[in-house]
Design an enzyme around this catalytic site. Sequence first.
Site, PDB file in Angstrom:
ATOM      1  N   ASP A  30     -36.085  32.011 -60.400  1.00 22.20           N
ATOM      2  CA  ASP A  30     -36.757  31.385 -59.257  1.00 22.20           C
ATOM      3  C   ASP A  30     -37.026  32.391 -58.141  1.00 22.20           C
ATOM      4  OD1 ASP A  30     -37.645  29.669 -57.290  1.00 22.20           O
ATOM      5  OD2 ASP A  30     -35.675  28.790 -56.903  1.00 22.20           O
ATOM      6  N   SER A  39     -35.893  31.348 -54.324  1.00 21.44           N
ATOM      7  CA  SER A  39     -34.542  31.209 -53.778  1.00 21.44           C
ATOM      8  C   SER A  39     -33.763  32.458 -54.159  1.00 21.44           C
ATOM      9  CB  SER A  39     -33.855  29.947 -54.319  1.00 21.44           C
ATOM     10  OG  SER A  39     -33.579  30.064 -55.704  1.00 21.44           O
ATOM     11  N   ASN A  57     -29.926  32.582 -54.678  1.00 23.00           N
ATOM     12  CA  ASN A  57     -28.584  32.472 -55.268  1.00 23.00           C
ATOM     13  C   ASN A  57     -28.647  32.316 -56.783  1.00 23.00           C
ATOM     14  OD1 ASN A  57     -28.141  31.270 -52.346  1.00 23.00           O
ATOM     15  ND2 ASN A  57     -26.138  31.881 -53.113  1.00 23.00           N
ATOM     16  N   TRP A  99     -26.529  30.346 -59.618  1.00 25.61           N
ATOM     17  CA  TRP A  99     -25.430  29.401 -59.860  1.00 25.61           C
ATOM     18  C   TRP A  99     -25.613  28.720 -61.197  1.00 25.61           C
ATOM     19  CZ3 TRP A  99     -25.947  24.250 -60.764  1.00 25.61           C
ATOM     20  CH2 TRP A  99     -27.131  23.636 -60.346  1.00 25.61           C
ATOM     21  N   TYR A 129     -30.591  20.102 -51.979  1.00 21.87           N
ATOM     22  CA  TYR A 129     -31.827  19.736 -52.678  1.00 21.87           C
ATOM     23  C   TYR A 129     -32.628  18.826 -51.748  1.00 21.87           C
ATOM     24  CZ  TYR A 129     -29.157  20.624 -56.966  1.00 21.87           C
ATOM     25  OH  TYR A 129     -28.394  21.153 -57.952  1.00 21.87           O
ATOM     26  N   ASP A 159     -44.168  31.710 -56.008  1.00 18.89           N
ATOM     27  CA  ASP A 159     -42.900  31.077 -56.359  1.00 18.89           C
ATOM     28  C   ASP A 159     -42.864  30.649 -57.828  1.00 18.89           C
ATOM     29  OD1 ASP A 159     -40.505  29.780 -56.421  1.00 18.89           O
ATOM     30  OD2 ASP A 159     -41.141  28.092 -55.188  1.00 18.89           O
ATOM     31  N   THR A 179     -41.604  26.912 -58.627  1.00 15.31           N
ATOM     32  CA  THR A 179     -42.373  25.696 -58.352  1.00 15.31           C
ATOM     33  C   THR A 179     -43.472  25.622 -59.400  1.00 15.31           C
ATOM     34  OG1 THR A 179     -41.913  25.685 -55.974  1.00 15.31           O
ATOM     35  CG2 THR A 179     -43.905  24.558 -56.674  1.00 15.31           C
TER      36      THR A 179
END
Length: 379
Positions: free
Chosen positions: A91, A94, A96, A98, A134, A273, A276
């Site tokens: 992504d 963003s 991070n 996880w 979110y 992005d 998306t």
Amino acid sequence: MMKWAVVLCAMLALSECAFRVPLIKGKSAREALEEKGLWEKYRNAYPYNPLAKFSQSYAVGYESMTNDADLSYYGVISIGNPPQSFQVIFDSGSSNLWIPSVYCSSDACNNHARFNPQKSSTFQATNTPLAIQYGTGSMTGFLGYDTVSVGGINVPHQIFGLSQTEAPFMAHMKADGILGLAYPQLAEDHAQPVFDNMVQQGLVQQDYFSVYLSSNAQTGSEIIFGGYKTNHFTGNLVWIPLSSETYWQITMDSVTINGQVVACNGGCQAIVDTGTSLIAGPVSDINSINYYVGATVSNGDALVNCNNIGKMPQVTFNIGGHSFSLDASAYVSQSYYYGCRTGFSPSGQSLWILGDVFIRQYYTIFNRANNSVGLAKSV
Ligand SMILES: *[C@@H]1O[C@H](CO)[C@@H](O)[C@H](O)[C@H]1NC(C)=O
């Protein structure tokens, strides 16, 4: 292993020194739900908000992520020693990394791969909690360190989130977690992003990565760390300087159809992005594009007659003095259950998002060396 790889890199041509992660184009959450006849119910429960991850929550220090039901590209990474594998969305919107953990019993964790830190000899826990907002709920967990293997590169001492709770809609997503590729400024808890760690440890010779999304095939899509492939594009590779370095943000001059400005009049800001699926923008601009291509907006979808695709106009995104056009076949998607709809979606904010609908047509190089994106016509 790692040292050897770096030495090899120095001796070989640049193209040899790149690490490739194949991306799989799988069923999106939306497709899975449509098949089960659950889409309408889901949509009402979790209204589409492409900018949920870019919301005001950022201002209070929350990193956030997508609830995008159309996302369909993911790749495999592994974490720990011996390695445990996960499918993640790469992504660029963003920062991070996880993944679900064995400490999570949410629905989304029960039907996804979960990391067990006790089975990794190299795992180091921290006491730092992580909460990612979110649009419709949040993921919570904590941070830890371990070796993360991405496309054959082992990235030691990588910080990442282990989820303890996840929002219900994640249960419908194919990917287990998210690997963020935006700038460190966006990272929740200032966790160092994977690519920054790769660069800092000298694991990639070039300070960029490239994303190729294939249009039709399930396979063929890939992300390359430290390189790009000229056989993925045709014509000129155009470099656009970033206008801001948090997201991969650029200035767009206008959106035109047959030479006429239909949106982004006088200029606007856009981010590239991979996380998306659609192209999103301010409501009035998106309505205008959908109007000019002949779409009818109904219940949030911009519907078109599938038989008209051949007659619909190109939509052109003008960026840095260059034009990037999309044919109707690129911006219209066809669903067995709901017919044809355009990939232009209102976001309710001024920031535009050039998502997978755009990236499929324009191979994208994300260049941290000089804060620019390279764009070229995909083949
Ligand atoms: C950034 O780097 C690329 C290749 O490394 C170069 O071709 C391009 O001109 C540079 N772009 C900008 C905006 O400085």
